[in-house]
Design a protein around this motif. Structure first.
Motif, PDB file in Angstrom:
ATOM      1  N   MET A 131     -11.798   5.627  -0.824  1.00 53.96           N
ATOM      2  CA  MET A 131     -10.926   5.297   0.340  1.00 53.96           C
ATOM      3  C   MET A 131      -9.921   4.270  -0.160  1.00 53.96           C
ATOM      4  SD  MET A 131     -13.356   5.762   3.741  1.00 53.96           S
ATOM      5  CE  MET A 131     -13.048   7.216   4.515  1.00 53.96           C
ATOM      6  N   SER A 132     -10.203   3.417  -1.369  1.00 46.94           N
ATOM      7  CA  SER A 132      -9.747   2.419  -1.549  1.00 46.94           C
ATOM      8  C   SER A 132      -8.379   2.639  -2.682  1.00 46.94           C
ATOM      9  CB  SER A 132     -10.116   1.259  -2.259  1.00 46.94           C
ATOM     10  OG  SER A 132     -11.012   1.693  -3.415  1.00 46.94           O
ATOM     11  N   GLU A 133      -8.484   4.206  -2.992  1.00 46.79           N
ATOM     12  CA  GLU A 133      -7.379   4.554  -3.908  1.00 46.79           C
ATOM     13  C   GLU A 133      -5.862   4.504  -3.421  1.00 46.79           C
ATOM     14  OE1 GLU A 133      -6.061   5.898  -7.405  1.00 46.79           O
ATOM     15  OE2 GLU A 133      -8.275   5.454  -7.062  1.00 46.79           O
ATOM     16  N   PRO A 134      -5.015   4.131  -3.867  1.00 44.14           N
ATOM     17  CA  PRO A 134      -3.652   3.838  -3.553  1.00 44.14           C
ATOM     18  C   PRO A 134      -3.171   5.208  -3.107  1.00 44.14           C
ATOM     19  CG  PRO A 134      -3.569   2.874  -5.354  1.00 44.14           C
ATOM     20  CD  PRO A 134      -4.867   3.389  -5.363  1.00 44.14           C
ATOM     21  N   PRO A 135      -2.530   5.467  -1.928  1.00 41.40           N
ATOM     22  CA  PRO A 135      -1.816   6.640  -1.758  1.00 41.40           C
ATOM     23  C   PRO A 135      -0.549   6.981  -2.860  1.00 41.40           C
ATOM     24  CG  PRO A 135      -1.456   5.189   0.001  1.00 41.40           C
ATOM     25  CD  PRO A 135      -2.119   4.460  -0.797  1.00 41.40           C
ATOM     26  N   PRO A 136      -0.402   8.125  -3.253  1.00 37.11           N
ATOM     27  CA  PRO A 136       0.881   8.485  -4.303  1.00 37.11           C
ATOM     28  C   PRO A 136       2.013   7.683  -4.021  1.00 37.11           C
ATOM     29  CG  PRO A 136      -0.517  10.465  -3.925  1.00 37.11           C
ATOM     30  CD  PRO A 136      -1.100   9.310  -2.702  1.00 37.11           C
ATOM     31  N   PRO A 137       2.533   7.653  -2.834  1.00 34.82           N
ATOM     32  CA  PRO A 137       3.809   7.004  -2.892  1.00 34.82           C
ATOM     33  C   PRO A 137       3.860   5.623  -2.920  1.00 34.82           C
ATOM     34  CG  PRO A 137       3.231   8.488  -0.692  1.00 34.82           C
ATOM     35  CD  PRO A 137       2.134   8.466  -1.440  1.00 34.82           C
ATOM     36  N   ILE A 138       2.549   5.151  -2.571  1.00 35.56           N
ATOM     37  CA  ILE A 138       2.550   3.451  -2.971  1.00 35.56           C
ATOM     38  C   ILE A 138       2.230   3.326  -4.484  1.00 35.56           C
ATOM     39  CG2 ILE A 138       1.113   1.442  -2.283  1.00 35.56           C
ATOM     40  CD1 ILE A 138       2.607   2.397  -0.170  1.00 35.56           C
ATOM     41  N   ALA A 139       1.413   4.277  -4.797  1.00 33.30           N
ATOM     42  CA  ALA A 139       1.083   3.946  -6.463  1.00 33.30           C
ATOM     43  C   ALA A 139       2.428   4.130  -7.123  1.00 33.30           C
ATOM     44  CB  ALA A 139       0.133   4.829  -6.725  1.00 33.30           C
ATOM     45  N   ALA A 140       3.331   5.016  -6.762  1.00 30.17           N
ATOM     46  CA  ALA A 140       4.670   5.368  -7.483  1.00 30.17           C
ATOM     47  C   ALA A 140       5.861   4.163  -7.374  1.00 30.17           C
ATOM     48  CB  ALA A 140       5.300   6.416  -6.818  1.00 30.17           C
ATOM     49  N   LEU A 141       5.309   3.048  -6.626  1.00 25.45           N
ATOM     50  CA  LEU A 141       6.354   1.815  -6.325  1.00 25.45           C
ATOM     51  C   LEU A 141       6.290   1.005  -7.613  1.00 25.45           C
ATOM     52  CD1 LEU A 141       5.527   0.755  -2.909  1.00 25.45           C
ATOM     53  CD2 LEU A 141       7.696   2.032  -3.488  1.00 25.45           C
ATOM     54  N   SER A 142       7.272   0.263  -7.897  1.00 20.04           N
ATOM     55  CA  SER A 142       7.103  -0.720  -9.025  1.00 20.04           C
ATOM     56  C   SER A 142       6.112  -1.619  -8.721  1.00 20.04           C
ATOM     57  CB  SER A 142       8.361  -1.521  -9.374  1.00 20.04           C
ATOM     58  OG  SER A 142       8.582  -2.286  -8.246  1.00 20.04           O
ATOM     59  N   VAL A 143       5.403  -2.499  -9.781  1.00 22.45           N
ATOM     60  CA  VAL A 143       4.464  -3.336  -9.482  1.00 22.45           C
ATOM     61  C   VAL A 143       5.017  -4.490  -8.571  1.00 22.45           C
ATOM     62  CG1 VAL A 143       3.026  -4.967 -10.631  1.00 22.45           C
ATOM     63  CG2 VAL A 143       3.298  -2.756 -11.935  1.00 22.45           C
ATOM     64  N   SER A 144       6.053  -4.748  -8.907  1.00 26.05           N
ATOM     65  CA  SER A 144       6.495  -5.709  -7.967  1.00 26.05           C
ATOM     66  C   SER A 144       6.866  -5.471  -6.588  1.00 26.05           C
ATOM     67  CB  SER A 144       8.045  -6.377  -8.363  1.00 26.05           C
ATOM     68  OG  SER A 144       9.090  -5.454  -8.388  1.00 26.05           O
ATOM     69  N   ASP A 145       7.173  -4.164  -6.360  1.00 26.80           N
ATOM     70  CA  ASP A 145       7.212  -3.738  -4.905  1.00 26.80           C
ATOM     71  C   ASP A 145       5.793  -3.587  -4.528  1.00 26.80           C
ATOM     72  OD1 ASP A 145      10.123  -3.505  -4.808  1.00 26.80           O
ATOM     73  OD2 ASP A 145      10.113  -1.403  -5.007  1.00 26.80           O
ATOM     74  N   GLN A 146       4.945  -3.138  -5.155  1.00 27.09           N
ATOM     75  CA  GLN A 146       3.464  -3.139  -4.671  1.00 27.09           C
ATOM     76  C   GLN A 146       2.946  -4.485  -4.528  1.00 27.09           C
ATOM     77  OE1 GLN A 146       1.052  -1.209  -7.628  1.00 27.09           O
ATOM     78  NE2 GLN A 146       2.444   0.587  -7.718  1.00 27.09           N
ATOM     79  N   ARG A 147       3.132  -5.573  -5.068  1.00 23.23           N
ATOM     80  CA  ARG A 147       2.871  -6.887  -4.775  1.00 23.23           C
ATOM     81  C   ARG A 147       3.682  -7.413  -3.681  1.00 23.23           C
ATOM     82  NH1 ARG A 147       3.680  -8.227 -10.918  1.00 23.23           N
ATOM     83  NH2 ARG A 147       1.504  -8.214 -11.486  1.00 23.23           N
ATOM     84  N   ALA A 148       4.783  -6.907  -3.319  1.00 25.17           N
ATOM     85  CA  ALA A 148       5.338  -7.558  -2.232  1.00 25.17           C
ATOM     86  C   ALA A 148       5.034  -6.825  -1.012  1.00 25.17           C
ATOM     87  CB  ALA A 148       6.886  -7.066  -2.216  1.00 25.17           C
ATOM     88  N   LEU A 149       4.336  -5.476  -0.803  1.00 23.50           N
ATOM     89  CA  LEU A 149       4.140  -4.977   0.114  1.00 23.50           C
ATOM     90  C   LEU A 149       2.625  -5.335   0.372  1.00 23.50           C
ATOM     91  CD1 LEU A 149       4.073  -2.524   2.162  1.00 23.50           C
ATOM     92  CD2 LEU A 149       3.172  -1.066   0.374  1.00 23.50           C
ATOM     93  N   ARG A 150       1.868  -5.540  -0.561  1.00 24.48           N
ATOM     94  CA  ARG A 150       0.440  -6.179  -0.496  1.00 24.48           C
ATOM     95  C   ARG A 150       0.493  -7.554   0.106  1.00 24.48           C
ATOM     96  NH1 ARG A 150      -1.681  -8.651  -5.537  1.00 24.48           N
ATOM     97  NH2 ARG A 150       0.094 -10.206  -4.921  1.00 24.48           N
ATOM     98  N   ASP A 151       1.452  -8.256   0.021  1.00 28.69           N
ATOM     99  CA  ASP A 151       1.778  -9.605   0.428  1.00 28.69           C
ATOM    100  C   ASP A 151       2.013  -9.635   1.643  1.00 28.69           C
ATOM    101  OD1 ASP A 151       0.692 -10.641  -2.079  1.00 28.69           O
ATOM    102  OD2 ASP A 151       2.736 -11.215  -2.679  1.00 28.69           O
ATOM    103  N   ILE A 152       3.151  -8.701   2.090  1.00 31.20           N
ATOM    104  CA  ILE A 152       3.414  -8.668   3.594  1.00 31.20           C
ATOM    105  C   ILE A 152       2.282  -8.250   4.308  1.00 31.20           C
ATOM    106  CG2 ILE A 152       4.936  -7.291   5.136  1.00 31.20           C
ATOM    107  CD1 ILE A 152       6.930  -7.375   2.752  1.00 31.20           C
TER     108      ILE A 152
END
Length: 146
Positions: free
Chosen positions: A115-136
């Protein structure tokens, strides 16, 4: 009667995207849980039961946002699979609590990983986008918690 269209804010649009990804992810998770012999409600109950901390069934019902009778059915199914057992609550022996068994603890770990595995569309984002999304999302959760 005149229906006035509601103006969509960026928050409305974000919620639509969030919901769409969430529903697709749930389908993937449900398929993986099925391979483990679990339904989504059973897995969610396992997530909420912490090893070594029996949880009163009434509290579990609150956390699952369901009627106590549904928790009884979930507890029955978890017990029949050897994943949990009912026992008197340590603080009040009149209260029934649900505790994980060793098998339940082991399966719970697998469920938490799944259940903590990131969804494929989120995992496909760049690391910087993943960090931005996480922070938001972290800020949104902090607002929710108050």
């Amino acid at each position: 009667m005149v229906v006035v269209a509601k103006t969509k804010t960026p928050a409305h649009e974000a919620q639509q995207f969030f919901f769409e990804i969430g529903m697709q992810t749930r389908q993937l998770v449900v398929a993986s849980l099925s391979e483990l012999g679990l339904t989504f409600p059973l897995a969610h109950a396992l997530r909420l039961l912490e090893p070594g901390h029996p949880r009163p069934m009434s509290e579990l019902a609150e956390l699952l946002v369901c009627d106590a009778s549904n928790v009884t059915a979930l507890a029955d199914r978890l017990e029949s699979k050897g994943l949990a057992e009912r026992q008197p609550h340590p603080g009040d022996r009149r209260v029934k609590a649900l505790a994980l068994t060793e098998d339940g603890i082991e399966l719970r770990e697998r469920v938490l990983e799944l259940m903590s595995e990131p969804p494929p569309p989120i995992a496909a984002l760049s690391v910087s986008d993943q960090r931005a999304l996480r922070d938001i999302l972290r800020r949104a959760v902090e607002i929710q918690r108050g």
